[in-house]
Motif scaffolding. Structure first.
Motif, PDB file in Angstrom:
ATOM      1  N   ASP A 134     -65.402 -38.941 -10.946  1.00 56.11           N
ATOM      2  CA  ASP A 134     -64.124 -38.739 -11.577  1.00 56.11           C
ATOM      3  C   ASP A 134     -63.272 -37.860 -11.107  1.00 56.11           C
ATOM      4  O   ASP A 134     -61.975 -37.895 -10.915  1.00 56.11           O
ATOM      5  CB  ASP A 134     -64.201 -38.569 -13.194  1.00 56.11           C
ATOM      6  N   VAL A 135     -63.708 -36.655 -10.729  1.00 53.32           N
ATOM      7  CA  VAL A 135     -62.733 -35.688 -10.076  1.00 53.32           C
ATOM      8  C   VAL A 135     -63.507 -34.932  -8.874  1.00 53.32           C
ATOM      9  O   VAL A 135     -64.696 -34.768  -8.861  1.00 53.32           O
ATOM     10  CB  VAL A 135     -62.593 -34.553 -11.307  1.00 53.32           C
ATOM     11  N   VAL A 136     -62.998 -34.626  -8.071  1.00 55.96           N
ATOM     12  CA  VAL A 136     -63.182 -33.776  -6.691  1.00 55.96           C
ATOM     13  C   VAL A 136     -62.649 -32.147  -6.793  1.00 55.96           C
ATOM     14  O   VAL A 136     -61.454 -32.146  -6.982  1.00 55.96           O
ATOM     15  CB  VAL A 136     -63.040 -34.082  -5.518  1.00 55.96           C
ATOM     16  N   VAL A 137     -63.449 -31.370  -7.301  1.00 57.24           N
ATOM     17  CA  VAL A 137     -62.711 -29.888  -7.283  1.00 57.24           C
ATOM     18  C   VAL A 137     -62.927 -29.238  -5.960  1.00 57.24           C
ATOM     19  O   VAL A 137     -64.023 -29.331  -5.161  1.00 57.24           O
ATOM     20  CB  VAL A 137     -63.660 -28.961  -8.151  1.00 57.24           C
ATOM     21  N   MET A 138     -61.970 -28.992  -5.412  1.00 58.23           N
ATOM     22  CA  MET A 138     -61.582 -28.823  -3.808  1.00 58.23           C
ATOM     23  C   MET A 138     -60.848 -27.551  -3.597  1.00 58.23           C
ATOM     24  O   MET A 138     -59.846 -27.088  -4.005  1.00 58.23           O
ATOM     25  CB  MET A 138     -60.518 -29.857  -3.303  1.00 58.23           C
ATOM     26  N   ASP A 139     -61.637 -26.424  -2.832  1.00 56.49           N
ATOM     27  CA  ASP A 139     -61.166 -25.369  -2.286  1.00 56.49           C
ATOM     28  C   ASP A 139     -60.231 -25.727  -1.242  1.00 56.49           C
ATOM     29  O   ASP A 139     -60.230 -26.760  -0.598  1.00 56.49           O
ATOM     30  CB  ASP A 139     -62.192 -24.638  -1.846  1.00 56.49           C
ATOM     31  N   LEU A 140     -59.166 -24.667  -0.936  1.00 56.99           N
ATOM     32  CA  LEU A 140     -58.347 -25.141   0.138  1.00 56.99           C
ATOM     33  C   LEU A 140     -58.776 -24.887   1.604  1.00 56.99           C
ATOM     34  O   LEU A 140     -58.504 -25.572   2.487  1.00 56.99           O
ATOM     35  CB  LEU A 140     -56.897 -24.135  -0.142  1.00 56.99           C
ATOM     36  N   ALA A 141     -59.606 -23.649   1.633  1.00 58.14           N
ATOM     37  CA  ALA A 141     -59.913 -23.227   3.201  1.00 58.14           C
ATOM     38  C   ALA A 141     -61.450 -23.730   3.181  1.00 58.14           C
ATOM     39  O   ALA A 141     -62.221 -23.081   2.540  1.00 58.14           O
ATOM     40  CB  ALA A 141     -59.753 -21.764   3.124  1.00 58.14           C
TER      41      ALA A 141
END
Length: 215
Positions: free
Chosen positions: A50-57
């Motif tokens: 449903d969701v990907v929790v995504m860091d930027l770096a």
């Protein structure tokens, strides 16, 4: 029914903390944790969370470009950005890439679960300080100044750039991108020309400044 997520962050110790948070919550199931952007894109397509929790770096493919690919290639999967960055440029770039939420890491415990629930319901969630930054940008009408020099590059050139500045050999880049070494060299030439830089150290400094990599 539980909300299924993939958690993408290059700090593996953080994986355990966040997984413990979700386990205690009970309504969120972590399908996978990954430490680089390419793996996040691949597993989003395979597992359809449903969701990907995504860091930027992240290595190999940063959160901006990973988000663009997930949104384009896996319709229905939402992305919530999770970052220590409160810089206006990074926030606006992530939202422009297609993220439906932006949570700062110093408030993760209080906000991340809420952000996931909001975006799954069709809304958008921004940490309070982030909301102020976005609203001020809209009111000032200065989106032009929020643009990145890397907007001049094609998606493939951006991928090549990140791999180059991370020290990946040309042959390995060619294998990762499924192209020839000559094509990688062509991308490198075009990148240098478009960005007006003459050396890899210059390119690396620019990539770090723009959040494309942290090295």
């Amino acid at each position: 029914m539980s909300i299924k997520i993939i958690f993408a962050d290059d700090h593996e110790i953080f994986h355990d903390c966040v997984k413990a948070l979700f386990d205690s919550h009970g309504k969120i199931e972590v399908l996978a944790t990954v430490s680089d952007g390419r793996a996040a894109v691949r597993l989003a397509e395979e597992l359809k969370p449903d969701v990907v929790v995504m860091d930027l770096a992240m290595p190999f493919l940063n959160g901006f470009d990973a988000t663009r690919r997930i949104v384009a290639e896996t319709p229905g999967v939402k992305v919530v950005a999770l970052s220590s960055h409160k810089d206006r440029k990074f926030i606006l770039s992530m939202l422009k890439a297609g993220a439906r939420g932006y949570v700062v890491k110093d408030s993760v415990i209080a906000e991340l679960v809420q952000a996931i629930e909001v975006v799954v319901s069709g809304g958008m969630y921004l940490s309070p300080g982030v909301t102020d930054i976005v609203m001020n940008n809209l009111l000032q009408g200065d989106e032009e100044r929020a643009s990145s020099p890397f907007d001049k590059l094609t998606p493939r050139e951006r991928e090549t750039l990140q791999l180059l500045v991370e020290g990946t050999p040309v042959k390995d880049i060619a294998d990762l991108l499924n192209v020839s070494a000559k094509t990688v060299e062509t991308h490198r030439h075009n990148i240098m020309q478009k960005l007006g830089v003459e050396s890899l150290p210059e390119l690396t400094k620019l990539a770090i400044r723009e959040g494309l990599t942290t090295l």
